[in-house]
Design a protein around this motif. Structure first.
Motif, mmCIF file in Angstrom:
data_model
loop_
_atom_site.group_PDB
_atom_site.id
_atom_site.type_symbol
_atom_site.label_atom_id
_atom_site.label_comp_id
_atom_site.label_asym_id
_atom_site.label_seq_id
_atom_site.Cartn_x
_atom_site.Cartn_y
_atom_site.Cartn_z
ATOM 1 N N GLU A 11 -11.231 8.275 -7.852
ATOM 2 C CA GLU A 11 -9.975 7.704 -7.372
ATOM 3 C C GLU A 11 -9.061 7.312 -8.530
ATOM 4 O OE1 GLU A 11 -10.810 6.016 -2.952
ATOM 5 O OE2 GLU A 11 -10.880 4.538 -4.576
ATOM 6 N N ILE A 136 -4.847 6.811 -1.564
ATOM 7 C CA ILE A 136 -5.277 5.912 -2.643
ATOM 8 C C ILE A 136 -4.119 5.019 -3.072
ATOM 9 C CG2 ILE A 136 -6.126 5.818 -5.020
ATOM 10 C CD1 ILE A 136 -7.471 8.549 -4.472
ATOM 11 N N THR A 154 -10.826 -1.657 -3.641
ATOM 12 C CA THR A 154 -9.404 -1.581 -3.964
ATOM 13 C C THR A 154 -9.042 -2.562 -5.066
ATOM 14 O OG1 THR A 154 -8.876 -0.888 -1.693
ATOM 15 C CG2 THR A 154 -7.067 -1.770 -3.019
#
Length: 251
Positions: A11, A136, A154
């Motif tokens: 990510e 994302i 996150t």
């Protein structure tokens, strides 16, 4: 660990990938961020845990992800908890290319061959599914906009994005200043993410190369003319001292 979920290194790399140029932002610091992202992913998988400013292996069984398992095995071989700043600043160059090749094998990016100045061969990478990158980015935007504490994954992604300097890439210009500030503030929402993000910044500021000084014994005076070395403020990259060069342990 199933492949239905993207890992934090994946990510972070997709977040850094510029869709217009096919290159990654902050390439020199991104390797450090990817090493930190591996630590957070292993912690989320229950394989390692923080021990002060060190990292301890608590469950050495494989995760099923070859790249993460390689890092886990290297940590296990250390035998004792290792300082996060030393691990991230260790000689493991090329993580960015390793993960770009990995994303290509997984079909999330495709390589585009080209030339620089008509002579030097270059390779650029384009995301094959821009919806993944948008999702994302949307998670970060939501955490910044709403102020609601994000989930640990996150929060760690935000901390790492700030640590490697992606704030100006994601939220450029004066109009993005408040968003960059809130991105930095998200670092406090995940202890492991905060630990590795600070370690990434410490490596960039040369702190990893400086030996930790033990406090002087009680009643012992400091050497004449000696000056205490201030500890860098957390979340703010330190400036190198005059007369010395702060060197990052990885490029």
């Amino acid at each position: 660990m199933g492949r239905s979920r993207r890992t934090l290194p994946e990510e972070l790399l997709l977040l850094a990938l510029d869709p217009a140029t096919g290159t990654t932002a902050q390439p020199q610091s991104l390797d450090l961020g990817l090493a930190g992202a591996q630590l957070v992913e292993l912690a989320l998988a229950g394989r390692i845990a923080p021990d002060g400013d060190r990292i301890a292996v608590v469950a050495p069984r494989p995760t099923g992800d070859p790249t993460l398992d390689c890092a886990l095995e290297l940590l296990r071989r250390r035998g004792a908890p290792v300082r996060a700043v030393h691990w991230i600043g260790g000689p493991r160059l090329g993580l960015r290319q390793t993960y770009l090749s990995h994303l290509e094998r997984c079909g999330m990016v495709h390589a585009v061959a080209g030339q620089m100045c008509g002579v030097l061969p270059t390779t650029r990478y384009q995301a094959t599914d821009t919806a993944i990158s948008r999702e994302i980015r949307a998670r970060l935007d939501s955490a910044i906009r709403t102020g609601v504490p994000p989930d640990p994954r996150t929060a760690a992604l935000a901390a790492l994005a700030h640590a490697v300097g992606l704030g100006k890439h994601l939220y450029p210009g004066n109009e993005g200043r408040s968003s960059r500030s809130r991105l930095r503030d998200l670092i406090r929402h995940d202890p492991m993410g905060g630990l590795v993000a600070h370690a990434v910044m410490d490596v960039q500021n040369g702190v990893a190369a400086q030996p930790r000084r033990s406090p002087a014994p009680a009643g012992r005076q400091a050497a004449p003319g000696a000056r205490p070395v201030p500890e860098p403020a957390r979340g703010v990259p330190a400036q190198p001292r005059r007369g010395s060069m702060a060197r990052a342990a990885a490029h």
